[in-house]
Design a protein around this motif. Structure first.
Motif, mmCIF file in Angstrom:
data_model
loop_
_atom_site.group_PDB
_atom_site.id
_atom_site.type_symbol
_atom_site.label_atom_id
_atom_site.label_comp_id
_atom_site.label_asym_id
_atom_site.label_seq_id
_atom_site.Cartn_x
_atom_site.Cartn_y
_atom_site.Cartn_z
ATOM 1 N N ASN A 1 -16.309 20.862 15.129
ATOM 2 C CA ASN A 1 -15.197 20.297 14.372
ATOM 3 C C ASN A 1 -14.179 21.378 14.054
ATOM 4 O OD1 ASN A 1 -16.937 17.890 14.024
ATOM 5 N ND2 ASN A 1 -18.048 19.193 12.570
ATOM 6 N N TRP A 2 -12.933 20.958 13.884
ATOM 7 C CA TRP A 2 -11.846 21.868 13.502
ATOM 8 C C TRP A 2 -11.221 21.382 12.203
ATOM 9 C CZ3 TRP A 2 -10.918 26.406 15.883
ATOM 10 C CH2 TRP A 2 -11.352 26.577 17.205
ATOM 11 N N TYR A 3 -10.985 22.333 11.295
ATOM 12 C CA TYR A 3 -10.358 22.052 10.013
ATOM 13 C C TYR A 3 -9.126 22.919 9.842
ATOM 14 C CZ TYR A 3 -14.826 19.843 8.806
ATOM 15 O OH TYR A 3 -15.949 19.041 8.795
ATOM 16 N N GLN A 4 -8.159 22.382 9.126
ATOM 17 C CA GLN A 4 -6.958 23.115 8.722
ATOM 18 C C GLN A 4 -7.007 23.304 7.208
ATOM 19 O OE1 GLN A 4 -3.253 20.880 8.026
ATOM 20 N NE2 GLN A 4 -2.330 22.128 9.633
ATOM 21 N N ALA B 1 -7.617 22.064 -0.147
ATOM 22 C CA ALA B 1 -8.898 21.783 0.476
ATOM 23 C C ALA B 1 -8.739 21.731 1.995
ATOM 24 C CB ALA B 1 -9.444 20.448 -0.025
ATOM 25 N N PRO B 2 -9.790 22.024 2.724
ATOM 26 C CA PRO B 2 -9.744 21.856 4.178
ATOM 27 C C PRO B 2 -9.484 20.396 4.554
ATOM 28 C CG PRO B 2 -11.612 23.210 3.553
ATOM 29 C CD PRO B 2 -11.051 22.612 2.284
ATOM 30 N N LYS B 3 -8.872 20.247 5.724
ATOM 31 C CA LYS B 3 -8.551 18.913 6.254
ATOM 32 C C LYS B 3 -9.132 18.822 7.653
ATOM 33 C CE LYS B 3 -4.526 16.278 7.891
ATOM 34 N NZ LYS B 3 -3.052 16.309 8.054
ATOM 35 N N LEU B 4 -9.861 17.755 7.928
ATOM 36 C CA LEU B 4 -10.453 17.559 9.246
ATOM 37 C C LEU B 4 -9.367 17.204 10.256
ATOM 38 C CD1 LEU B 4 -13.036 17.259 11.021
ATOM 39 C CD2 LEU B 4 -13.084 14.845 10.307
ATOM 40 N N LEU B 5 -9.322 17.962 11.357
ATOM 41 C CA LEU B 5 -8.339 17.705 12.420
ATOM 42 C C LEU B 5 -8.988 17.054 13.644
ATOM 43 C CD1 LEU B 5 -6.418 21.119 12.519
ATOM 44 C CD2 LEU B 5 -5.713 19.018 11.326
ATOM 45 N N ILE B 6 -10.038 17.711 14.125
ATOM 46 C CA ILE B 6 -10.711 17.343 15.363
ATOM 47 C C ILE B 6 -12.209 17.306 15.088
ATOM 48 C CG2 ILE B 6 -11.242 18.044 17.742
ATOM 49 C CD1 ILE B 6 -8.346 17.394 17.549
ATOM 50 N N SER C 1 -8.215 10.385 12.452
ATOM 51 C CA SER C 1 -7.163 9.434 12.126
ATOM 52 C C SER C 1 -6.088 10.079 11.246
ATOM 53 C CB SER C 1 -7.783 8.244 11.382
ATOM 54 O OG SER C 1 -6.784 7.348 10.959
ATOM 55 N N GLY C 2 -4.828 9.851 11.611
ATOM 56 C CA GLY C 2 -3.710 10.354 10.832
ATOM 57 C C GLY C 2 -3.246 11.751 11.199
ATOM 58 N N VAL C 3 -3.982 12.408 12.088
ATOM 59 C CA VAL C 3 -3.610 13.772 12.500
ATOM 60 C C VAL C 3 -2.627 13.691 13.664
ATOM 61 C CG1 VAL C 3 -4.492 15.933 13.487
ATOM 62 C CG2 VAL C 3 -5.786 14.740 11.685
ATOM 63 N N PRO C 4 -1.553 14.462 13.619
ATOM 64 C CA PRO C 4 -0.554 14.401 14.698
ATOM 65 C C PRO C 4 -1.142 14.714 16.069
ATOM 66 C CG PRO C 4 0.317 15.598 12.807
ATOM 67 C CD PRO C 4 -1.129 15.370 12.530
#
Lengths: 124, 106
Positions: B34-37, B43-48, B56-59
């Motif tokens: 998994n990848w987080y930003q 807080a971290p945000k789940l990207l992949i 969902s919702g990630v560009p």
């Protein structure tokens, strides 16, 4: 809207105890694995513990085993982290987070929602 | 424990650039990557998740690929709001472990 709100952080002396809480809303809390992740100041992320939907399974990183206890109250939509015998190296922002899906044995789904974190400082 | 090694530790790029961050696992983790930003103070945000699935919702400029034990996160056209630290995480084996992070400056 999914929300996770941590509380209970603060300053504690080495050897002391602290109980963190995470209040969840906006989803069916009792159907999700929950986890705690921490981040020491200026450092990276470290997984701490997670708990199954009904609380019957819990897992911990080795560095906190025997000192920290994760628990949950599904009626109160809350997950907790009881931290005993705190050490200076436990100083960190503690985040609670929701697992996106299942956790099964060693394999686990990612965490898709996180709280804003609560700071725990262990210092004399 | 499975070690996750990210590279580079930091990079500087311009708006519109294509940026790639790499993560290498110390053993086979299948696609449990998994990848987080994480933006400063947030807080971290789940990207992949699952190596290449977009949360969902990630560009759509964010994408992930895997090749054996090597994983990449690519930002196809860097935007100002992408200034952040990016972390990979394996969830194949307990304990879940994170890479050390890659700081992306714009």
């Amino acid at each position: 809207e999914v929300q996770l709100v941590e509380s209970g952080g603060g300053l504690v002396q080495p050897g002391g105890s602290l109980r963190l809480s995470c209040a969840a809303s906006g989803f069916t809390f009792g159907t999700y694995w929950m986890t705690w992740v921490r981040q020491a100041p200026g450092k990276g992320l470290e997984w701490v513990a997670n708990i199954q939907q009904d609380g019957s399974e819990t897992y911990y990183v080795d560095s906190v085993k025997g000192r920290f206890t994760i628990s949950r109250d599904n009626a109160k939509h809350s997950v907790y982290l009881q931290m005993n015998s705190l050490r200076v190296e436990d100083t960190a922002v503690y985040f609670c987070a929701r697992h996106k899906g299942y956790c099964s044995g060693d394999n686990c789904s990612p965490t898709d929602y996180w709280g804003q974190g609560t700071l725990v400082t262990v210092s004399s | 424990d499975i070690q996750m090694t990210q590279s580079p530790s930091s990079l500087s790029a311009s708006v519109g650039d294509r940026v790639t961050v790499t993560c290498r696992a110390s053993q086979n983790i299948r696609s449990f990557l998994n990848w987080y930003q994480q933006r400063p103070g947030k807080a971290p945000k789940l990207l992949i998740y699952a190596a290449s699935s977009l949360q969902s919702g990630v560009p759509s400029r964010f994408s992930g690929r895997e090749s054996g034990t090597d994983f990449t996160l690519t930002i196809s056209s860097l935007q100002p709001e992408d200034s952040a630290t990016y972390y990979c995480q394996q969830t194949y084996n307990s304990p879940p472990t994170f890479g050390q992070g890659t700081n992306v400056e714009i």
